[in-house]
Design an enzyme around this catalytic site. Structure first.
Site, short mmCIF file in Angstrom:
data_model
loop_
_atom_site.label_atom_id
_atom_site.label_comp_id
_atom_site.label_asym_id
_atom_site.label_seq_id
_atom_site.Cartn_x
_atom_site.Cartn_y
_atom_site.Cartn_z
N SER A 126 0.82 -1.20 0.00
CA SER A 126 0.00 0.00 0.00
C SER A 126 0.85 1.26 0.00
CB SER A 126 -0.93 0.01 1.22
OG SER A 126 -1.78 -1.12 1.19
N HIS A 131 3.55 12.79 -8.76
CA HIS A 131 4.64 13.48 -9.45
C HIS A 131 4.03 14.56 -10.34
CE1 HIS A 131 7.72 10.40 -8.42
NE2 HIS A 131 6.69 9.58 -8.48
N CYS A 154 -3.65 -2.67 -0.28
CA CYS A 154 -3.76 -4.12 -0.09
C CYS A 154 -4.61 -4.35 1.14
CB CYS A 154 -2.38 -4.74 0.07
SG CYS A 154 -2.38 -6.54 0.02
#
Length: 276
Positions: A126, A131, A154
């Site tokens: 996880s 960006h 997850c």
């Protein structure tokens, strides 16, 4: 640039699967968000890059990702962030599920998440990353700002809960969204499950106002649990795209040419191909 908002209407929850042990499904949501602007002069183009670079610096992106982790019901374990020269920034967070999710929470329900106004897990896989990529065309005055966001979880927490918040956290002219589910988990009878919720389109997790505001196309591979949606803002007002100058500084013929170039640029990004 004003963008559509709207009230999220959460659908009835899907029947839950009672798993054996930990839910080992990995759910990944990826965004490419584009903001387009027209900067007439070299000075205006540089000012646009500097403006965007400051508006979405590492500190601001950290704030956005912190809200994302709160929305999906996760704990932040670690944060790494960096501003780059001459421009750009990135932030990575390691996140984990709450040790004991409170009863009655909707973190694991698949439905439209909250909007901004209502607001790497070292557990397994996880994490949340972002960006930024500001750039400008040296000749025709068009500048673009791209944000890449990845939310991977997850367990029972769902990255789709952050969908609406992320779209409205940026001036989103074009959005490309990818969602995939990987791995498998078992129920109490030992039966393997490769996805633990119903989904036929990412569009189902958007507010009605957002759906009405964007032209959208889907490319889905259901048997592989891969879902892909592209979004293009329908309404185009040239006043929202002129940076550093107003429409009164342009002749009407020049405005028409700028509008045509801007629309072509947006369509090319939307369809991922050059049209000229």
């Amino acid at each position: 640039m004003k963008r559509p908002w709207g009230k999220a209407v959460v659908k009835d929850p899907n029947p839950k699967i009672t798993v054996h042990g930990f839910n080992n499904l990995t759910k990944s949501l990826s965004f490419n968000i584009f903001d387009i602007a027209y900067a007439k002069t070299e000075q205006h183009r540089q000012e646009y890059i500097e403006y965007i670079d400051e508006l979405y610096n590492a500190e601001r992106l950290t704030e956005i990702l912190t809200n994302v982790t709160n929305i999906i019901g996760a704990n932040i374990l670690n944060v790494a962030r960096q501003d780059y020269e001459p421009q750009g920034a990135s932030v990575t967070m390691l996140i984990a599920e709450h040790e004991t999710p409170p009863v009655g929470t909707d973190w694991d329900e698949e439905g439209p998440g909250p909007l901004p106004e209502t607001v790497v897990a070292h557990l397994d896989k996880s994490h949340v990353t972002v960006h930024t990529y500001p750039e400008s065309h040296p000749d025709n005055g068009i500048s673009t700002f791209r944000v890449d966001v990845d939310v991977s979880t997850c367990g029972v927490i769902s990255p789709l809960r952050a969908l609406n918040y992320l779209i409205h956290s940026f001036d989103s002219d074009i959005v490309t969204v990818d969602y995939r589910v990987r791995g498998m988990t078992r129920d109490l009878d030992g039966t393997k499950h490769y996805i633990d919720h119903d989904i036929n389109s990412i569009q189902n997790f958007l507010t009605e106002d957002t759906q009405n505001a964007y032209q959208m196309i889907d490319v889905n591979v259901y048997q592989e649990n891969i879902f892909h949606t592209k979004m293009l803002l329908k309404d185009f007002d040239i006043d929202n795209y002129l940076f550093g100058a107003g429409r009164d500084e342009f002749a009407q013929t020049e405005l028409d040419q700028i509008e045509e170039r801007m629309k072509t640029e947006m369509l090319e990004i939307f369809y991922s191909r050059n049209l000229g």
